[in-house]
Structures are given as structure tokens and as C-alpha cells.
Design a protein around this motif. Sequence first.
Motif, short mmCIF file in Angstrom:
data_model
loop_
_atom_site.label_atom_id
_atom_site.label_comp_id
_atom_site.label_asym_id
_atom_site.label_seq_id
_atom_site.Cartn_x
_atom_site.Cartn_y
_atom_site.Cartn_z
N TYR A 70 0.84 -1.19 0.00
CA TYR A 70 0.00 0.00 0.00
C TYR A 70 0.88 1.25 0.00
CZ TYR A 70 -3.91 3.09 1.08
OH TYR A 70 -4.86 4.10 1.02
N GLY A 71 1.91 1.24 0.83
CA GLY A 71 2.82 2.39 0.89
C GLY A 71 3.56 2.61 -0.42
N GLU A 72 3.96 1.53 -1.07
CA GLU A 72 4.63 1.64 -2.37
C GLU A 72 3.71 2.26 -3.41
OE1 GLU A 72 7.63 0.99 -3.57
OE2 GLU A 72 8.58 0.18 -1.75
N ASN A 73 2.43 1.98 -3.30
CA ASN A 73 1.45 2.42 -4.29
C ASN A 73 0.91 3.81 -4.01
OD1 ASN A 73 -0.62 1.65 -6.52
ND2 ASN A 73 -1.93 2.27 -4.80
N HIS A 74 1.12 4.33 -2.81
CA HIS A 74 0.39 5.53 -2.40
C HIS A 74 0.65 6.73 -3.30
CE1 HIS A 74 -0.42 9.23 -0.07
NE2 HIS A 74 -1.50 8.56 0.24
N TYR A 75 1.88 6.96 -3.69
CA TYR A 75 2.17 8.13 -4.54
C TYR A 75 1.45 7.99 -5.88
CZ TYR A 75 4.71 11.52 -7.38
OH TYR A 75 5.02 12.56 -8.22
N THR A 76 1.46 6.79 -6.45
CA THR A 76 0.77 6.55 -7.71
C THR A 76 -0.73 6.76 -7.55
OG1 THR A 76 2.46 4.93 -8.32
CG2 THR A 76 0.40 4.88 -9.56
N ALA A 77 -1.29 6.29 -6.42
CA ALA A 77 -2.71 6.48 -6.15
C ALA A 77 -3.05 7.97 -6.04
CB ALA A 77 -3.10 5.76 -4.86
#
Length: 201
Positions: A104-111
Motif C-alpha cells: 500500500y505504501g509503495e502504491n500511495h504516490y501513484t494512487a
Amino acid sequence: CIPDRQLGNRELALKDFFRSEEMFVRQLRKTIEGFLIPLRRKWPEVIPSADLAVLFCNIEEMEGRQTDLLRRFGERMDVWATWPSVGDILLNWIDSAGPVFAAYGENHYTADQCFHHFCQFPDFHNFIMLLEQGSRESLLQLLLLPVQRVAAYCVILEELSYSTPPVLPDHADVAEAQRRMDALAAGLPEATRRAAASSWS
């Protein structure tokens, strides 16, 4: 013999953990029920399914892991200040939920970028505004909460480790849980950690 004050501090730390976890799970459910499910019903009119998956990542899986953590803690509430230990619960939880939080943390910026991209389109923007009318938090605030929760876990587990006397059988497990959570937090992307930190300033 363990002083009552030490055991009392441990019990307070565990109860604080449990209560804050209850609130976090409620917020996860609010994100799912108040935003993800309504948006899912609207795709592809408002947002394609692939982009919806980017926006919310694995939040439904996370809610399931955290609900299970609450259940396992709840089963031991009557005796959790002393026996049985809770270190095994914490280690098993981090083993299962740690990769979920990391992803989730890895994806957060993309989200976050995905959200701002779709806000340029009236159908998406207006629908989000409609959903947010019944919410105290915006969707962006809710999507940031799991990242903030990782930082909170570091503080909570440090307090719990400090308040767990070395003579208790789960002292080593609690300390190891703290170490693993600190490592998870340190491994999050810098942009994600910055976003979580700036929200508190």
C-alpha cells in the motif's frame, strides 16, 4: 514478582492499541463502504476498473487482516495484562499484514497522482464531492490513513515493548515486533513518508 505498576502500564498500552485499532478498522470500512463500493458501481462511467484498483490498492485485504487482529486480541482481553502472551499475535500479524502495508505504501504516490488526474474530469470530481458530503474526512485523507498508521504502529509498539517487563515470556516477541515494524516504516518510499509526516504539521 512483577510490580503491579509495570503490569498496569502494559495493560494500558495494550488497551490503547486495541482501541486505536478499532478506530482504524472503522475508518478502513468507511473508505470501502463510503467510496470504493459506490465508485465500483459507477465504473466505467466515472473511473475504469484498473484505475480504481490503483486508487484503493489492497485496502479490502488490509481491512480483513486488521479485523482478524482485532478478533485475536479480543479473545485474550480478559487476561492480556499477564497471560497469555500477545507477542505471538503481533508477530503473526506483522508476517501477514506487513507485506500488505508495504505494498500500500509503495502504491500511495501513484494512487495520489491517479486521484488528481481523474479530478480533472467532471463526472469523477462531482461524484467524489457528492460522496464526501456525508464524510468528516475527504477521500484523500482516508487514503492516507494506512500510511499514517504504520508510523503510529512504531510508536505504539515502542511503548508496549517498554512497558513489557523482561521476565514476561513474550518480551522478546514484542521487541521483535517493534523492530520489524520500524523496518517496514523505514522501507516505505520517501515520498510516502513525506506525505504522512506533512499531514501532521
